[in-house]
Design a protein around this motif. Structure first.
Motif, PDB file in Angstrom:
ATOM      1  N   GLY A  39      -8.217  78.980 -85.224  1.00 34.11           N
ATOM      2  CA  GLY A  39      -7.519  78.294 -86.524  1.00 34.11           C
ATOM      3  C   GLY A  39      -6.625  79.290 -87.205  1.00 34.11           C
ATOM      4  O   GLY A  39      -6.800  80.659 -86.699  1.00 34.11           O
ATOM      5  N   ASP A  40      -5.961  78.716 -87.906  1.00 34.17           N
ATOM      6  CA  ASP A  40      -4.930  79.957 -88.859  1.00 34.17           C
ATOM      7  C   ASP A  40      -5.942  80.701 -89.443  1.00 34.17           C
ATOM      8  O   ASP A  40      -6.844  80.496 -90.232  1.00 34.17           O
ATOM      9  N   GLY A  41      -5.414  82.087 -89.502  1.00 32.96           N
ATOM     10  CA  GLY A  41      -6.146  83.290 -89.930  1.00 32.96           C
ATOM     11  C   GLY A  41      -7.391  83.693 -89.393  1.00 32.96           C
ATOM     12  O   GLY A  41      -7.733  84.828 -89.713  1.00 32.96           O
ATOM     13  N   GLY A  69     -20.245  87.900 -95.645  1.00 29.29           N
ATOM     14  CA  GLY A  69     -19.065  87.656 -96.275  1.00 29.29           C
ATOM     15  C   GLY A  69     -17.920  87.347 -95.451  1.00 29.29           C
ATOM     16  O   GLY A  69     -16.937  87.456 -95.663  1.00 29.29           O
ATOM     17  N   THR A  70     -18.235  87.093 -93.953  1.00 27.77           N
ATOM     18  CA  THR A  70     -17.258  86.687 -93.241  1.00 27.77           C
ATOM     19  C   THR A  70     -17.301  85.312 -92.607  1.00 27.77           C
ATOM     20  O   THR A  70     -18.699  84.899 -92.602  1.00 27.77           O
ATOM     21  N   GLU A  71     -16.330  84.626 -92.607  1.00 25.63           N
ATOM     22  CA  GLU A  71     -16.311  83.264 -91.889  1.00 25.63           C
ATOM     23  C   GLU A  71     -16.058  83.171 -90.540  1.00 25.63           C
ATOM     24  O   GLU A  71     -15.108  84.035 -90.104  1.00 25.63           O
ATOM     25  N   TYR A  72     -16.871  82.459 -89.811  1.00 24.31           N
ATOM     26  CA  TYR A  72     -16.861  82.664 -88.303  1.00 24.31           C
ATOM     27  C   TYR A  72     -16.335  81.010 -87.891  1.00 24.31           C
ATOM     28  O   TYR A  72     -16.570  80.273 -88.350  1.00 24.31           O
ATOM     29  N   SER A  73     -15.632  81.092 -86.616  1.00 19.93           N
ATOM     30  CA  SER A  73     -15.376  79.985 -86.205  1.00 19.93           C
ATOM     31  C   SER A  73     -15.736  79.862 -84.503  1.00 19.93           C
ATOM     32  O   SER A  73     -15.316  80.852 -83.969  1.00 19.93           O
ATOM     33  N   ILE A  74     -16.515  78.768 -84.218  1.00 26.18           N
ATOM     34  CA  ILE A  74     -16.658  78.892 -82.641  1.00 26.18           C
ATOM     35  C   ILE A  74     -15.858  77.696 -82.213  1.00 26.18           C
ATOM     36  O   ILE A  74     -16.280  76.459 -82.615  1.00 26.18           O
ATOM     37  N   ASN A  75     -14.975  77.789 -81.205  1.00 25.38           N
ATOM     38  CA  ASN A  75     -14.387  76.667 -80.580  1.00 25.38           C
ATOM     39  C   ASN A  75     -14.939  76.520 -79.352  1.00 25.38           C
ATOM     40  O   ASN A  75     -15.261  77.526 -78.835  1.00 25.38           O
ATOM     41  N   LEU A  76     -14.872  75.187 -78.751  1.00 30.29           N
ATOM     42  CA  LEU A  76     -15.149  74.645 -77.378  1.00 30.29           C
ATOM     43  C   LEU A  76     -14.000  74.297 -76.895  1.00 30.29           C
ATOM     44  O   LEU A  76     -13.348  73.467 -77.234  1.00 30.29           O
ATOM     45  N   VAL A 138     -14.651  80.406 -77.907  1.00 31.13           N
ATOM     46  CA  VAL A 138     -14.320  81.619 -78.159  1.00 31.13           C
ATOM     47  C   VAL A 138     -15.082  81.714 -79.741  1.00 31.13           C
ATOM     48  O   VAL A 138     -15.097  80.528 -80.392  1.00 31.13           O
ATOM     49  N   LEU A 139     -15.204  82.945 -80.109  1.00 28.86           N
ATOM     50  CA  LEU A 139     -15.681  83.328 -81.308  1.00 28.86           C
ATOM     51  C   LEU A 139     -14.611  83.812 -82.055  1.00 28.86           C
ATOM     52  O   LEU A 139     -13.827  84.876 -81.579  1.00 28.86           O
ATOM     53  N   GLY A 140     -14.459  83.575 -83.218  1.00 32.14           N
ATOM     54  CA  GLY A 140     -13.274  84.375 -84.263  1.00 32.14           C
ATOM     55  C   GLY A 140     -13.875  84.403 -85.456  1.00 32.14           C
ATOM     56  O   GLY A 140     -14.752  83.761 -86.042  1.00 32.14           O
ATOM     57  N   PHE A 141     -13.012  85.312 -86.503  1.00 30.48           N
ATOM     58  CA  PHE A 141     -13.521  85.616 -87.679  1.00 30.48           C
ATOM     59  C   PHE A 141     -12.453  85.659 -88.628  1.00 30.48           C
ATOM     60  O   PHE A 141     -11.461  85.917 -88.228  1.00 30.48           O
ATOM     61  N   LYS A 142     -12.698  85.687 -89.822  1.00 33.89           N
ATOM     62  CA  LYS A 142     -11.616  85.809 -90.897  1.00 33.89           C
ATOM     63  C   LYS A 142     -12.462  86.144 -92.435  1.00 33.89           C
ATOM     64  O   LYS A 142     -13.663  85.739 -92.404  1.00 33.89           O
ATOM     65  N   ARG A 143     -11.823  87.113 -92.982  1.00 33.44           N
ATOM     66  CA  ARG A 143     -12.429  87.488 -94.291  1.00 33.44           C
ATOM     67  C   ARG A 143     -11.827  87.224 -95.414  1.00 33.44           C
ATOM     68  O   ARG A 143     -10.795  86.753 -95.519  1.00 33.44           O
TER      69      ARG A 143
END
Length: 143
Positions: A39-41, A69-76, A138-143
């Motif tokens: 996702g964006d960011g 304090g970090t938001e994580y995204s796991i996409n499939l 994939v694993l992604g993060f944003k703060r």
């Protein structure tokens, strides 16, 4: 007779080899292609191949250290437009389930999690009616 046997053997080899190639999972390739779907960011952290070996594996697990304090995204990502029955679940260090991509009878192509505590987290992939038992994540993060 020898010519017929050689011809038959040659054809059988190619037919068998073609079936084996179609049955193989390209999980690493799917995981690499999934990077663009963050996702964006979100910043890319790690990719995870999800190869259930055609139904031979019921569960695949990875671990990663998440930061408070970090938001994580796991996409499939799969070969199709759906999650193809691949369920992603996130567990804390005590193996308590925190979230999953399966809700209300649907399986979504990802999940997001706001981390409240730094530590080791477990990402598991299980199969619920999957036709291929194959995907990438994939694993992604944003703060």
């Amino acid at each position: 007779m020898k010519k017929v046997f050689v011809t038959f053997s040659f054809l059988a080899f190619f037919l068998f080899a073609g079936n084996v190639a179609n049955a193989q999972c390209s999980a690493s390739e799917l995981a690499d292609n999934c990077i663009t779907q963050l996702g964006d960011g979100f910043n890319f952290v790690k990719s995870f191949p999800v190869d259930g070996e055609g139904g031979g594996k019921n569960k695949i697990e990875y671990s990663y250290v998440f930061a408070k304090g970090t938001e994580y995204s796991i996409n499939l990502c799969t070969d199709g437009d759906t999650a193809d029955g691949i369920v992603v679940s996130l567990y804390d260090s005590n193996r308590r389930k925190l979230t999953t991509n399966a809700a209300n009878g649907k399986i979504f192509k990802g999940l997001r999690y706001n981390c409240n505590s730094t530590g080791i987290y477990y990402i598991t992939f299980t199969f619920d009616g999957s036709s291929t038992h194959c995907g990438g994540s994939v694993l992604g993060f944003k703060r």
